[in-house]
Design a protein around this motif. Structure first.
Motif, PDB file in Angstrom:
ATOM      1  N   GLN A 138       1.499  -0.975  -0.101  1.00 39.18           N
ATOM      2  CA  GLN A 138      -0.175  -0.179   0.297  1.00 39.18           C
ATOM      3  C   GLN A 138       0.735   1.304  -0.356  1.00 39.18           C
ATOM      4  O   GLN A 138       0.736   2.493  -1.539  1.00 39.18           O
ATOM      5  CB  GLN A 138      -1.161  -0.132   1.392  1.00 39.18           C
ATOM      6  N   GLU A 139       1.808   1.352   0.921  1.00 36.14           N
ATOM      7  CA  GLU A 139       2.741   2.690   1.032  1.00 36.14           C
ATOM      8  C   GLU A 139       3.594   3.261  -0.073  1.00 36.14           C
ATOM      9  O   GLU A 139       4.160   3.632  -1.238  1.00 36.14           O
ATOM     10  CB  GLU A 139       4.095   1.901   1.948  1.00 36.14           C
ATOM     11  N   ARG A 191       2.429   1.873  -3.215  1.00 39.85           N
ATOM     12  CA  ARG A 191       1.629   2.473  -4.005  1.00 39.85           C
ATOM     13  C   ARG A 191       1.523   4.206  -3.871  1.00 39.85           C
ATOM     14  O   ARG A 191       1.782   4.502  -5.211  1.00 39.85           O
ATOM     15  CB  ARG A 191       0.119   1.341  -4.647  1.00 39.85           C
ATOM     16  N   LYS A 192       1.287   3.764  -2.861  1.00 34.14           N
ATOM     17  CA  LYS A 192       1.314   5.546  -2.536  1.00 34.14           C
ATOM     18  C   LYS A 192       2.505   6.258  -2.637  1.00 34.14           C
ATOM     19  O   LYS A 192       2.238   6.993  -3.537  1.00 34.14           O
ATOM     20  CB  LYS A 192       1.309   6.236  -1.075  1.00 34.14           C
ATOM     21  N   VAL A 193       3.448   5.902  -2.634  1.00 33.27           N
ATOM     22  CA  VAL A 193       4.733   6.672  -3.295  1.00 33.27           C
ATOM     23  C   VAL A 193       4.937   6.540  -4.700  1.00 33.27           C
ATOM     24  O   VAL A 193       5.195   7.037  -5.145  1.00 33.27           O
ATOM     25  CB  VAL A 193       6.267   5.440  -2.376  1.00 33.27           C
ATOM     26  N   ASN A 224       2.959   6.362  -7.007  1.00 35.88           N
ATOM     27  CA  ASN A 224       1.739   7.180  -7.703  1.00 35.88           C
ATOM     28  C   ASN A 224       1.983   8.531  -7.161  1.00 35.88           C
ATOM     29  O   ASN A 224       1.588   9.452  -7.479  1.00 35.88           O
ATOM     30  CB  ASN A 224      -0.206   7.717  -7.155  1.00 35.88           C
ATOM     31  N   TYR A 225       2.586   8.738  -5.707  1.00 32.62           N
ATOM     32  CA  TYR A 225       3.158   9.967  -5.491  1.00 32.62           C
ATOM     33  C   TYR A 225       3.900  10.945  -6.530  1.00 32.62           C
ATOM     34  O   TYR A 225       4.503  11.824  -7.381  1.00 32.62           O
ATOM     35  CB  TYR A 225       3.880  10.532  -4.262  1.00 32.62           C
TER      36      TYR A 225
END
Length: 227
Positions: free
Chosen positions: A48-49, A51-53, A55-56
């Motif tokens: 999840q992290e 993917r967040k990174v 996407n960021y």
């Protein structure tokens, strides 16, 4: 047969060891399951992290790409505006040089006389008024007065016999910095046709600006229709 005290103690100890063994196995099982669940949750949170990174940084990359495109477009527009301004300045300089040479036109007597005649007749035909006043430069007064008769004859012939009374203003002359030409007025000055050399240059330069730009800078590739 009753068990002796030693045998009872032995059985109790056996049961205690059994219970403790089961408790240890159950505790190990709980620990293993807890560790598995922890690893699963840790893997989920890690993904999840990630993917967040991802996407960021993807958004950041898109923003940077957009900024680069905007900057490139701005620089391109600035360059185009600079080119257009340089061209406009060049055209203005040429027109200013041409205005500076207008004074030489009146020095060619024969040519200037014909030009005055044409400008007067053209003005009369634009006005189509029965009475017209002509203003000219003070040095041109005698020449303009001498041309009036022939100009009126040409006008009358061109209009199928329409009469016109022409007078030349011998008091109020065109400004001294005027290079030549005439100004025609009718209906007590309410209608005016300015046919000075400067006004003719202004009109022609405006009408012929596309041709002037083509001569100076070549054909515009983005121009698909010609006037």
């Amino acid at each position: 047969m009753a068990l002796s005290e030693a045998e009872v103690e032995k059985q109790i100890n056996h049961m205690r060891r059994f219970i403790e063994q089961e408790a240890r196995e159950k505790a190990d099982e709980i620990l293993i399951k807890a560790e598995e669940e922890f690893n699963i949750e840790k893997g989920r949170l890690l993904q999840q992290e990630k993917r967040k990174v991802s996407n960021y940084y993807e958004r950041k990359e898109k923003q940077l790409d957009l900024q680069r495109k905007i900057q490139h477009s701005n620089l391109l527009n600035q360059a185009r505006l600079a080119v257009l301004k340089a061209r406009d300045d060049h055209v203005k300089r040429i027109l200013e040089e041409t205005r500076g040479r207008l004074g030489a036109v009146s020095k060619d007597a024969a040519r200037y006389k014909k030009m005055l005649e044409d400008l007067i007749v053209q003005g009369l035909l634009q006005l189509l008024e029965p009475e017209v006043e002509i203003r000219c430069r003070k040095p041109d007064l005698g020449q303009v007065k001498a041309l009036c008769k022939s100009c009126v004859e040409t006008y009358t012939k061109s209009t199928g016999g329409k009469p016109c009374k022409v007078t030349v203003n011998e008091v109020d002359f065109l400004p001294s910095d005027c290079s030549g030409g005439v100004e025609l007025l009718a209906q007590a000055g309410k209608i005016k046709v300015t046919n000075t050399l400067e006004s003719r240059l202004e009109m022609l330069s405006s009408q012929m600006m596309p041709e002037i730009r083509t001569i100076l800078f070549g054909a515009n590739p983005s121009r698909h229709f010609m006037d």
